[in-house]
Write a protein that holds these residues in place. Structure first.
Motif, PDB file in Angstrom:
ATOM      1  N   LYS A 174       0.725  -1.253  -0.004  1.00  0.00           N
ATOM      2  CA  LYS A 174      -0.044  -0.176  -0.052  1.00  0.00           C
ATOM      3  C   LYS A 174       0.988   1.374  -0.028  1.00  0.00           C
ATOM      4  CE  LYS A 174      -3.809  -2.018   0.428  1.00  0.00           C
ATOM      5  NZ  LYS A 174      -5.212  -1.821  -0.501  1.00  0.00           N
ATOM      6  N   LYS A 175       0.261   2.264  -0.802  1.00  0.00           N
ATOM      7  CA  LYS A 175       1.084   3.340  -0.535  1.00  0.00           C
ATOM      8  C   LYS A 175       0.417   4.770   0.376  1.00  0.00           C
ATOM      9  CE  LYS A 175       3.561   2.219  -3.822  1.00  0.00           C
ATOM     10  NZ  LYS A 175       4.865   1.475  -3.473  1.00  0.00           N
ATOM     11  N   ASP A 176      -0.071   4.325   1.419  1.00  0.00           N
ATOM     12  CA  ASP A 176      -0.717   5.178   2.245  1.00  0.00           C
ATOM     13  C   ASP A 176       0.003   5.260   3.518  1.00  0.00           C
ATOM     14  OD1 ASP A 176      -1.306   2.784   3.602  1.00  0.00           O
ATOM     15  OD2 ASP A 176      -3.707   3.163   3.440  1.00  0.00           O
ATOM     16  N   LYS A 177      -0.495   6.266   4.411  1.00  0.00           N
ATOM     17  CA  LYS A 177       0.309   6.395   5.750  1.00  0.00           C
ATOM     18  C   LYS A 177      -0.079   5.632   6.922  1.00  0.00           C
ATOM     19  CE  LYS A 177      -2.490  10.477   6.134  1.00  0.00           C
ATOM     20  NZ  LYS A 177      -2.429  11.895   6.005  1.00  0.00           N
TER      21      LYS A 177
ATOM     22  N   PHE B 169       5.453   9.259  10.570  1.00  0.00           N
ATOM     23  CA  PHE B 169       4.140   9.953  10.677  1.00  0.00           C
ATOM     24  C   PHE B 169       4.358  11.582  10.605  1.00  0.00           C
ATOM     25  CE2 PHE B 169       0.517  11.584  12.754  1.00  0.00           C
ATOM     26  CZ  PHE B 169      -0.706  10.993  12.028  1.00  0.00           C
ATOM     27  N   LEU B 170       5.315  11.870  11.465  1.00  0.00           N
ATOM     28  CA  LEU B 170       5.618  13.086  11.268  1.00  0.00           C
ATOM     29  C   LEU B 170       6.037  13.983  10.082  1.00  0.00           C
ATOM     30  CD1 LEU B 170       5.763  15.537  13.728  1.00  0.00           C
ATOM     31  CD2 LEU B 170       8.137  15.149  14.013  1.00  0.00           C
ATOM     32  N   THR B 171       6.836  13.238   9.413  1.00  0.00           N
ATOM     33  CA  THR B 171       7.372  13.570   8.060  1.00  0.00           C
ATOM     34  C   THR B 171       6.116  13.535   7.190  1.00  0.00           C
ATOM     35  OG1 THR B 171       9.255  12.542   8.605  1.00  0.00           O
ATOM     36  CG2 THR B 171       8.915  12.928   6.472  1.00  0.00           C
TER      37      THR B 171
ATOM     38  N   ASP C 219       4.635  17.139   5.696  1.00  0.00           N
ATOM     39  CA  ASP C 219       4.504  17.438   4.389  1.00  0.00           C
ATOM     40  C   ASP C 219       3.262  17.999   3.833  1.00  0.00           C
ATOM     41  OD1 ASP C 219       5.839  17.155   1.594  1.00  0.00           O
ATOM     42  OD2 ASP C 219       4.472  15.257   1.505  1.00  0.00           O
ATOM     43  N   SER C 220       2.235  17.331   4.479  1.00  0.00           N
ATOM     44  CA  SER C 220       0.914  17.501   4.011  1.00  0.00           C
ATOM     45  C   SER C 220       0.501  18.932   4.558  1.00  0.00           C
ATOM     46  CB  SER C 220      -0.058  16.687   4.367  1.00  0.00           C
ATOM     47  OG  SER C 220      -0.258  16.557   5.972  1.00  0.00           O
TER      48      SER C 220
ATOM     49  N   ARG D 146      -0.400  25.699  -1.149  1.00  0.00           N
ATOM     50  CA  ARG D 146      -1.914  25.487  -2.010  1.00  0.00           C
ATOM     51  C   ARG D 146      -2.567  26.887  -1.760  1.00  0.00           C
ATOM     52  NH1 ARG D 146      -4.574  20.650  -1.161  1.00  0.00           N
ATOM     53  NH2 ARG D 146      -2.801  19.830  -1.937  1.00  0.00           N
ATOM     54  N   LYS D 147      -2.565  27.224  -0.456  1.00  0.00           N
ATOM     55  CA  LYS D 147      -3.246  28.561  -0.048  1.00  0.00           C
ATOM     56  C   LYS D 147      -2.923  29.663  -0.557  1.00  0.00           C
ATOM     57  CE  LYS D 147      -5.659  26.211   3.856  1.00  0.00           C
ATOM     58  NZ  LYS D 147      -5.871  26.328   5.273  1.00  0.00           N
TER      59      LYS D 147
END
Length: 143
Positions: free
Chosen positions: A73-76, A125-127, A131-132, A139-140
């Motif tokens: 999988k490619k999720d966190k 998880f912190l990375t 990043d998000s 984006r904002k």
């Protein structure tokens, strides 16, 4: 992502190590030939076979699932799974030490391995989280 590959490989190594130790306990090799009498009645296990089954099921299969999931999988979620497995490993190392009132050489190795697993899960998880946040911030600002 390199942290994810390191984390998945580490989980795989811990899984293989759990199975190796479990088989060694079942075969009664080396330090596992007789179960320590002072552990009877203190720990929930009364022989090496019970401890081996627990280790292979919880840590062997658990880390194996986490590793396989992370490679596929490619999720966190892999970071949460790794952190959880590391925390479980940590508590399963510390609780017998408290109950027995003694510190054994494998205990220190298990403690270090569990802390590494916790740190890898938390760092990953912190990375991803940072990043998000940065992507949302850029984006904002670009709108």
């Amino acid at each position: 992502m390199i942290i994810k590959n390191i984390l998945n490989s580490y989980n795989l190594l811990l899984s293989l190590g759990a199975f190796y130790l479990g088989v060694s306990m079942f075969l009664g090799r080396g330090a596992f030939d007789t179960f320590p009498q002072e552990w009877l009645g203190v720990l929930p296990f009364n022989n090496w076979a019970g401890l081996a089954l627990f280790g292979m099921i919880v840590f062997g299969i658990g880390n194996g699932i986490a590793s396989t999931y992370g490679f596929i999988k490619k999720d966190k979620k892999i970071f949460i799974m790794t952190f959880t497995m590391g925390a479980l490993f940590f508590f399963c190392t510390v609780i017998p030490t408290i109950l027995l009132g003694e510190w054994y050489l494998p205990t220190s190795a298990f403690l270090v391995l569990s802390i590494i697993q916790i740190v890898l899960g938390f760092f990953g998880f912190l990375t991803i989280y940072l990043d998000s946040l940065l992507k949302n911030h850029y984006r904002k600002n670009s709108l």
